[in-house]
Design a protein around this motif. Structure first.
Motif, short mmCIF file in Angstrom:
data_model
loop_
_atom_site.label_atom_id
_atom_site.label_comp_id
_atom_site.label_asym_id
_atom_site.label_seq_id
_atom_site.Cartn_x
_atom_site.Cartn_y
_atom_site.Cartn_z
N ASN A 44 -51.03 -4.61 35.63
CA ASN A 44 -50.40 -3.64 35.04
C ASN A 44 -48.78 -3.69 34.52
O ASN A 44 -48.16 -3.04 34.12
N TRP A 45 -48.42 -5.18 34.66
CA TRP A 45 -46.91 -5.39 34.59
C TRP A 45 -46.90 -5.10 33.04
O TRP A 45 -45.96 -4.53 32.65
N ASN A 46 -47.34 -5.65 32.10
CA ASN A 46 -47.31 -5.56 30.66
C ASN A 46 -47.40 -4.22 30.08
O ASN A 46 -46.59 -3.86 29.45
N GLN A 49 -44.21 -2.32 31.34
CA GLN A 49 -42.87 -2.94 30.44
C GLN A 49 -43.15 -2.18 29.15
O GLN A 49 -42.09 -1.90 28.79
N GLN A 50 -44.34 -1.91 28.60
CA GLN A 50 -44.39 -1.54 27.17
C GLN A 50 -43.80 0.02 27.36
O GLN A 50 -43.28 0.49 26.37
N ARG A 83 -41.75 -15.39 34.87
CA ARG A 83 -41.39 -14.33 34.01
C ARG A 83 -40.00 -13.96 34.24
O ARG A 83 -38.98 -13.74 33.60
N GLU A 88 -36.86 -11.84 32.58
CA GLU A 88 -37.76 -10.49 32.39
C GLU A 88 -36.46 -9.24 32.96
O GLU A 88 -35.66 -9.34 33.32
N CYS A 90 -37.09 -6.44 34.00
CA CYS A 90 -37.28 -5.37 35.06
C CYS A 90 -36.29 -5.34 35.98
O CYS A 90 -35.63 -6.04 36.22
#
Length: 256
Positions: A44-46, A49-50, A83, A88, A90
């Motif tokens: 679910n990271w992508n 992030q979206q 990443r 990244e 985050c």
């Protein structure tokens, strides 16, 4: 008044049929300025992030939740490191932690995966979002072994004053959610009334942890305002002092 929902699974809300645009619009009307969406594993990271890229009020964190620890977690840890090396965007590591509620069959693997995430938090100087059930002593021991330069938050706190202070002494904030809206939660309400105000921040854990009066409905970030209302009733400080300190602590922890 600027509110922060420091723990909200927007992706799970969408799965329950709550449109993200509607949820965010209602949150803004309730005074919510920022929503932090934790990662649970690489799957679910992508997506989250979206969400953060498309909605200015949304921030995201990258982590592996203990419920999703598996043989694939070592590969996911390597991906997380890559990443982060690439810069990244985050704002935290998490949601990660330990959960021995259903026994300790995977205790060694959970500890290994969490330890590696703590090392990444140290290396990249990021705060950590912690989940813990039936594993407080084990988590506290790891925090002593791997002190976090940017601290973190013990999410979904339902413990005693004494337990809360142990985590605060390890540099963590305490995440206060819908549990305090239930009068029967006397231990947690007493703890939240007594713990240092400057170490407490608010969350919903949407779509889970429904507030009193909303049982059976998906939780939403707009209800962080209700959590604040219950919080104010438990404290002795003036309302303005409370709201300003919670806002200050949330911005300080996540550098917002």
């Amino acid at each position: 008044m600027c509110l922060f929902d420091t723990h909200c699974h927007l992706d799970l809300m969408v799965q329950k049929g709550i449109g993200i645009d509607t949820a965010l619009q209602q949150a803004r009307k309730a005074g919510v300025e920022r929503i932090i969406v934790p990662g649970v594993d690489a799957n679910n990271w992508n997506l989250i992030q979206q969400y953060a890229h498309e909605h200015p009020m949304v921030e995201w964190a990258m982590g592996i939740h203990p419920w999703f620890v598996s043989a694939e977690s070592r590969d996911q840890l390597e991906l997380m490191k890559i990443r982060l090396d690439q810069g990244e965007d985050c704002i935290a590591i998490g949601e990660c932690g330990l959960d021995f509620y259903h026994g300790k069959d995977e205790q060694r693997l959970q500890i290994e995966v969490l330890t590696e995430q703590l090392k990444l938090a140290q290396r990249y100087e990021l705060p950590v979002l912690f989940h813990v059930r039936k594993a407080h002593q084990e988590l506290l021991q790891l925090l002593k072994q791997y002190p976090l330069p940017k601290g973190g938050v013990l999410h979904g706190f339902t413990g005693s004053y004494e337990l809360g202070m142990q985590y605060i002494k390890q540099g963590l904030y305490i995440g206060v959610g819908g549990s305090i809206t239930y009068e029967r939660a006397r231990k947690t309400r007493d703890a939240v009334a007594r713990l240092p105000l400057d170490k407490l921040i608010l969350e919903t854990d949407s779509p889970d942890m429904p507030l009193y009066g909303y049982q059976g409905e998906p939780n939403q970030p707009k209800f962080v305002k209700n959590v604040l209302s219950s919080f104010i009733l438990l404290r002795n400080e003036p309302e303005q002092t409370i709201t300003l300190m919670i806002e200050k602590s949330s911005k300080l922890l996540f550098k917002l």
